[in-house]
Design a protein around this motif. Structure first.
Motif, PDB file in Angstrom:
ATOM      1  N   ALA A 257       0.816  -1.223   0.000  1.00 41.95           N
ATOM      2  CA  ALA A 257       0.000   0.000   0.000  1.00 41.95           C
ATOM      3  C   ALA A 257       0.845   1.268   0.000  1.00 41.95           C
ATOM      4  N   VAL A 258       1.911   1.263  -0.798  1.00 37.14           N
ATOM      5  CA  VAL A 258       2.723   2.463  -0.960  1.00 37.14           C
ATOM      6  C   VAL A 258       1.925   3.465  -1.805  1.00 37.14           C
ATOM      7  N   PRO A 259       1.768   4.713  -1.357  1.00 38.93           N
ATOM      8  CA  PRO A 259       0.990   5.699  -2.108  1.00 38.93           C
ATOM      9  C   PRO A 259       1.418   5.755  -3.579  1.00 38.93           C
ATOM     10  N   ALA A 260       0.439   5.695  -4.457  1.00 41.23           N
ATOM     11  CA  ALA A 260       0.717   5.570  -5.893  1.00 41.23           C
ATOM     12  C   ALA A 260       0.217   6.786  -6.665  1.00 41.23           C
ATOM     13  N   PRO A 261       0.771   7.020  -7.850  1.00 42.22           N
ATOM     14  CA  PRO A 261       0.267   8.075  -8.723  1.00 42.22           C
ATOM     15  C   PRO A 261      -0.986   7.600  -9.447  1.00 42.22           C
ATOM     16  N   PRO A 262      -1.683   8.499 -10.137  1.00 43.30           N
ATOM     17  CA  PRO A 262      -2.842   8.062 -10.917  1.00 43.30           C
ATOM     18  C   PRO A 262      -2.427   7.049 -11.981  1.00 43.30           C
TER      19      PRO A 262
ATOM     20  N   TYR B 184      -8.563   6.758  -9.724  1.00 40.77           N
ATOM     21  CA  TYR B 184      -7.956   5.640  -8.999  1.00 40.77           C
ATOM     22  C   TYR B 184      -6.439   5.636  -9.151  1.00 40.77           C
ATOM     23  N   ARG B 185      -5.788   5.327  -8.032  1.00 42.31           N
ATOM     24  CA  ARG B 185      -4.330   5.352  -7.990  1.00 42.31           C
ATOM     25  C   ARG B 185      -3.788   3.969  -7.621  1.00 42.31           C
ATOM     26  N   PHE B 186      -2.916   3.478  -8.426  1.00 44.49           N
ATOM     27  CA  PHE B 186      -2.207   2.243  -8.110  1.00 44.49           C
ATOM     28  C   PHE B 186      -0.983   2.153  -9.007  1.00 44.49           C
ATOM     29  N   TRP B 187      -0.044   1.310  -8.606  1.00 41.52           N
ATOM     30  CA  TRP B 187       1.210   1.180  -9.357  1.00 41.52           C
ATOM     31  C   TRP B 187       1.018   0.256 -10.550  1.00 41.52           C
ATOM     32  N   THR B 188       1.633   0.658 -11.666  1.00 43.46           N
ATOM     33  CA  THR B 188       1.627  -0.168 -12.870  1.00 43.46           C
ATOM     34  C   THR B 188       3.062  -0.305 -13.372  1.00 43.46           C
ATOM     35  N   GLN B 189       3.251  -1.141 -14.353  1.00 46.13           N
ATOM     36  CA  GLN B 189       4.580  -1.339 -14.913  1.00 46.13           C
ATOM     37  C   GLN B 189       5.003  -0.157 -15.784  1.00 46.13           C
ATOM     38  N   GLU B 190       4.098   0.804 -15.978  1.00 45.10           N
ATOM     39  CA  GLU B 190       4.425   2.020 -16.708  1.00 45.10           C
ATOM     40  C   GLU B 190       4.703   3.176 -15.748  1.00 45.10           C
ATOM     41  N   ASN B 191       3.754   3.442 -14.833  1.00 46.92           N
ATOM     42  CA  ASN B 191       3.935   4.640 -13.992  1.00 46.92           C
ATOM     43  C   ASN B 191       5.008   4.473 -12.921  1.00 46.92           C
ATOM     44  N   VAL B 192       5.492   3.251 -12.717  1.00 44.75           N
ATOM     45  CA  VAL B 192       6.554   3.059 -11.738  1.00 44.75           C
ATOM     46  C   VAL B 192       7.851   3.748 -12.161  1.00 44.75           C
ATOM     47  N   PHE B 193       7.959   4.069 -13.467  1.00 43.38           N
ATOM     48  CA  PHE B 193       9.159   4.744 -13.975  1.00 43.38           C
ATOM     49  C   PHE B 193       8.968   6.255 -14.132  1.00 43.38           C
ATOM     50  N   GLU B 194       7.870   6.797 -13.621  1.00 45.71           N
ATOM     51  CA  GLU B 194       7.581   8.211 -13.860  1.00 45.71           C
ATOM     52  C   GLU B 194       8.504   9.168 -13.112  1.00 45.71           C
ATOM     53  N   SER B 195       9.021   8.768 -11.954  1.00 35.81           N
ATOM     54  CA  SER B 195       9.835   9.709 -11.180  1.00 35.81           C
ATOM     55  C   SER B 195      11.262   9.779 -11.710  1.00 35.81           C
ATOM     56  N   ALA B 196      11.846  10.962 -11.582  1.00 36.17           N
ATOM     57  CA  ALA B 196      13.233  11.158 -12.023  1.00 36.17           C
ATOM     58  C   ALA B 196      14.186  10.302 -11.202  1.00 36.17           C
ATOM     59  N   ALA B 197      13.859  10.093  -9.923  1.00 35.42           N
ATOM     60  CA  ALA B 197      14.728   9.290  -9.054  1.00 35.42           C
ATOM     61  C   ALA B 197      14.807   7.849  -9.532  1.00 35.42           C
ATOM     62  N   THR B 198      13.678   7.320  -9.991  1.00 31.14           N
ATOM     63  CA  THR B 198      13.664   5.944 -10.493  1.00 31.14           C
ATOM     64  C   THR B 198      14.391   5.850 -11.821  1.00 31.14           C
ATOM     65  N   ARG B 199      14.129   6.786 -12.710  1.00 32.15           N
ATOM     66  CA  ARG B 199      14.789   6.767 -14.024  1.00 32.15           C
ATOM     67  C   ARG B 199      16.291   6.980 -13.889  1.00 32.15           C
ATOM     68  N   ALA B 200      16.730   7.634 -12.825  1.00 31.30           N
ATOM     69  CA  ALA B 200      18.166   7.829 -12.607  1.00 31.30           C
ATOM     70  C   ALA B 200      18.860   6.508 -12.305  1.00 31.30           C
TER      71      ALA B 200
END
Length: 235
Positions: free
Chosen positions: A78-83, A90-106
């Motif tokens: 239940a980690v807070p997720a983006p739309p 509705y907000r939940f993690w997907t295999q697409e939005n998990v890469f949205e943050s600059a920290a993750t892409r770094a």
């Protein structure tokens, strides 16, 4: 690294969907079979099974085993997720939005993962980039007894998760490096339940702990280090 492609897409299409065709190192038992269900019901250490099974998904492409496993962990904790695009409010993690943050892409971009998969340390860093406490332990640092203790401790409580980076061949399966969550441990038979995110290829399966221990001790040719496990919890 874990490419999750194994012997290639063409050969994959020719193989049966269950593990029985090539399974030899240990007696693997698919969860859907009656014996697999019995092991689950008899397991004491299965606190992670419900939350993970509720969030189970198939990896989006042959190299995304680590991504799918990470998304299952994020949603099950239940980690807070983006739309999620297309799902309104509705907000939940997907295999697409998990890469949205600059920290993750770094750490790794979606394109890099799709091209080359990820190592054990990549997986740890990607999870940490999403604000989780993630600890990678290489398999050659764990004795079999230590691995068993780690599994039982993790699977007896619902507040953490355990991902395994292993060599499929050590389990009698076709392929190479792979990543999936573990969900339960059956003490009487000394077996571990792997929720395989490549479900188009293999079902969730009970494997002998000794075989899985050998599988996480195999060397990842990309990093030159052994594979292993990542222990994850919310901070």
């Amino acid at each position: 690294m874990a490419l999750c492609i194994g012997l290639g897409v063409a050969l994959t299409a020719m193989l049966p969907l269950g593990p029985t065709a090539l399974a030899q190192p240990g007696d693997t038992i698919p969860l859907p079979e009656p014996q697999g269900q019995t092991l689950l019901m008899q397991s004491v250490d299965r606190a992670d099974y419900g939350p993970l099974a509720e969030q189970f998904l198939t990896q989006a492409n042959p190299a995304y085993c680590g991504v799918a496993s990470m998304v299952m962990v994020l949603n099950s904790l239940a980690v807070p997720a983006p739309p999620a695009p297309g799902y309104g409010r509705y907000r939940f993690w997907t295999q697409e939005n998990v890469f949205e943050s600059a920290a993750t892409r770094a750490v790794l971009s979606a394109e890099q993962v799709a091209r080359r998969g990820m190592t054990l340390q990549d997986l740890r860093a990607l999870l940490a980039s999403r604000g989780l406490q993630a600890r990678a332990i290489h398999g050659d640092r764990l004795s079999q007894a230590q691995f068993r203790l780690l599994l039982r401790s993790n699977l007896s409580q619902s507040g953490d998760r355990l991902l395994v980076n292993y060599d499929r061949k050590s389990l009698g399966q076709a392929g190479g490096g792979h990543i999936s969550p573990v969900a339960a441990y059956h003490a009487a038979s000394d077996r571990v339940l792997i929720l395989d995110v490549a479900r188009y290829r293999y079902p969730s399966v009970w494997v002998p702990l000794a075989d899985l221990w050998q599988a996480i001790r195999s060397t990842d040719s990309s990093s030159g280090l052994s594979r292993g496990v990542v222990v994850v919890r919310r901070i």
